[in-house]
Design a protein around this motif. Structure first.
Motif, PDB file in Angstrom:
ATOM      1  N   TRP A  34      -2.822 -24.349  -7.172  1.00  0.00           N
ATOM      2  CA  TRP A  34      -2.161 -24.487  -8.320  1.00  0.00           C
ATOM      3  C   TRP A  34      -1.515 -25.692  -8.623  1.00  0.00           C
ATOM      4  CZ3 TRP A  34      -0.055 -19.627  -5.781  1.00  0.00           C
ATOM      5  CH2 TRP A  34      -0.933 -18.544  -6.064  1.00  0.00           C
ATOM      6  N   GLY A  42      -0.074 -22.277 -13.830  1.00  0.00           N
ATOM      7  CA  GLY A  42       0.174 -22.296 -12.366  1.00  0.00           C
ATOM      8  C   GLY A  42       1.171 -22.242 -11.855  1.00  0.00           C
ATOM      9  N   SER A  45       2.037 -18.434 -11.601  1.00  0.00           N
ATOM     10  CA  SER A  45       1.246 -17.762 -10.507  1.00  0.00           C
ATOM     11  C   SER A  45       1.852 -18.200  -9.255  1.00  0.00           C
ATOM     12  CB  SER A  45      -0.262 -18.474 -10.115  1.00  0.00           C
ATOM     13  OG  SER A  45      -0.819 -17.921 -11.485  1.00  0.00           O
TER      14      SER A  45
END
Length: 562
Positions: A34, A42, A45
């Protein structure tokens, strides 16, 4: 006498062979997928994955969302004549007008305060060497420049945040935001610009897009108490998640190392004497430490009452990162940091002050801290702002920049420190060396001042405090009282040594002198006789009053317990 750094074998039994390179590299591979620019998917996450890991370890977790002032750089370029020069812009730079920002280019060399002095740069664009920095942006803004062109030390262009404001701006600090369009070009392109200046070509146009504004950012907190008492002290362990590009070394390796430290500390939980709190910050890279500053502001009372020490980690395990002697430690934590580094590497910690960086947002509260950047590169030919590797803050910060053995070594160092802070029966803080250095500087200043200014009372207070600290180290207090005394002492000494004086605000993200309270007395020592010296003496008297009062307060804390 050095502080004890073991607790009934708990540290030694937990450390050897326990840190797993395989486990950490597998986790790092997951995080490496990410890009983690603040507020992007990203980053979200990454936070979700880290929360899952802490939940599985057994911590009580909270994922907080809070407002932060975030700045994300977009495309940039420089145009000179018919030529377009590749460039990047920086977080907190101004965006250029739609048609670009055109101005005369002025070469200011290293961009120091001395280089700016006496030069007419108002309405112009300054050309300076080095990686973009808040200091240069502040000097250029104050001088009325409209733009800054930074010349990278090599062909790579390093992403940076150039705000000198620590954390999100307030009504009182927002005027300090950069008032310039800032870009960086490569060393070859910078050399060509200088050659053009000598040939008479001096007008350039800067194009820069920067998306700056208030956004919701995440903050992950994990808690594990050592007892059921809500008022028990805790150790804060933290690092940032947001980064530039994939940011595998800076700061994915720290994220993974922290998980490993927490996992192994949990195995020794029966020996804990204090709780553990984990914080993963956002807003480090694109918000100038906005996450940790927000946390310090919004949890000030709890931190003041309960946080005993802060261990921060940034960019461990990099290839070539062989030097652990130059990492930083606030005075009270030097002994356990030095012992951990010596145990794992045989290296001797040099006693470098904790840098004003790396989400150390808590000196105003009075919390001693250690590390930030831990293992550093040996100084090389390329003049970098730090020693974290040529790939730092570029798209090249990928998993191939991690040495698994060095990552294990750095994690073991941090594990030793955190376990000692958790398991020592008495909180292992010692301010003796810090006060001795203060007393020595006061002696030196007294000599420089001659008979112009009396520091006798302040020197006497520093000497009395040093003597009282020796008695405190004898360990005659019961552990709970000892810890409370050390924490109260920290609340006096840490702000005195690491802030300009207000415990409830954050000083600018710029370098501070040791014991900033002495700056007014230092100025007096350098001031000429006459009116200039008299003006300086007014400030010096007030500084002496503040320092003497704080030393008496610290002495009262120690004497009242021994």
């Amino acid at each position: 006498m050095a502080l004890a750094t073991q607790s009934d074998g708990a540290v030694e039994s937990a450390v050897p062979g326990a840190v797993s390179a395989q486990r950490m590299m597998a986790g790092l591979k997951t995080l490496a997928q990410w890009s983690k620019v603040a507020t992007t998917p990203g980053e979200a996450s990454s936070f979700a994955w880290l929360k899952q890991q802490l939940d599985e370890i057994g911590l009580k977790t909270r994922l907080i969302s809070h407002d932060a002032y975030i700045s994300i750089p977009g495309p940039a370029r420089l145009v000179i004549g018919e030529r377009t020069v590749p460039a990047i812009t920086h977080a907190m730079s101004l965006s250029s007008p739609q048609g670009g920002l055109t101005g005369l280019l002025v070469d200011l060399g290293d961009g120091s305060r001395k280089a700016f002095a006496g030069r007419e740069v108002a309405g112009r664009i300054v050309l300076v060497d080095g990686i973009a920095s808040p200091a240069v942006a502040a000097l250029a803004s104050a001088a009325g420049a409209i733009g800054v062109v930074q010349i990278s030390p090599h062909h790579l262009l390093h992403e940076m945040c150039i705000s000198p404001i620590w954390g999100s701006p307030s009504t009182q600090t927002r005027a300090a935001l950069p008032q310039v369009v800032a870009v960086t070009v490569s060393n070859d392109d910078g050399r060509a610009l200088r050659e053009g200046l000598s040939a008479g070509a001096s007008e350039v146009t800067l194009y820069a897009e920067v998306d700056t504004g208030w956004r919701k950012t995440p903050l992950l907190v994990g808690d594990m108490p050592s007892s059921g008492k809500p008022e028990e002290p805790f150790i804060l362990l933290s690092c940032h998640v947001d980064t530039w590009f994939q940011g595998v070394m800076d700061n994915g390796s720290a994220n993974i190392a922290m998980l490993e430290v927490v996992r192994l500390c949990m195995e020794a939980r029966r020996d804990w004497k204090r709780g553990l709190r984990i914080c993963f910050w956002s807003g480090h890279s694109q918000g100038r430490y906005s996450g940790s500053a927000w946390y310090a502001d919004n949890h000030w009372t709890e931190l003041d009452a309960r946080c005993a020490a802060h261990v921060n980690l940034d960019s461990p395990g990099g290839i070539g990162g062989q030097d652990l002697t130059r990492t930083g430690s606030a005075g009270g934590l030097y002994d356990i940091a030095a012992a951990a580094i010596a145990a794992e590497t045989g290296q001797k910690l040099a006693g470098r002050r904790k840098a004003r960086s790396a989400d150390d947002s808590f000196p105003g509260v009075g919390i001693p801290s250690v590390f930030g950047s831990l293992s550093l590169q040996e100084p090389g030919e390329v003049k970098m702002r730090n020693d974290l590797g040529w790939w730092w803050h570029t798209e090249h910060d990928l998993i191939d920049k991690i040495d698994p053995d060095f990552l294990v070594r750095d994690t073991r160092v941090v594990l030793r420190v955190v376990l000692n802070l958790l398991t020592q029966s008495r909180l292992p803080l010692d301010y003796s060396a810090q006060i001795s250095k203060l007393a020595q500087e006061l002696e030196d200043l007294s000599g420089r001042l001659g008979g112009r200014f009396d520091l006798g009372e302040t020197l006497e207070a520093a000497g009395s405090l040093a003597d009282a600290l020796v008695r405190l180290r004898r360990g005659e207090l019961d552990p709970a009282t000892h810890d409370q005394v050390l924490m109260r002492l920290s609340r006096v000494l840490v702000p005195l040594d690491y802030t300009a004086g207000d415990r409830f605000v954050h000083d600018p993200a710029l370098a501070l002198s040791p014991w900033p309270v002495l700056d007014a007395i230092r100025r007096l020592a350098s001031a000429p006789e006459g009116d200039e010296g008299r003006f300086a003496a007014v400030d010096a008297v007030r500084a002496r009053n503040r320092l003497s009062h704080a030393l008496r307060e610290a002495l009262s804390v120690v004497r009242g317990s021994t």
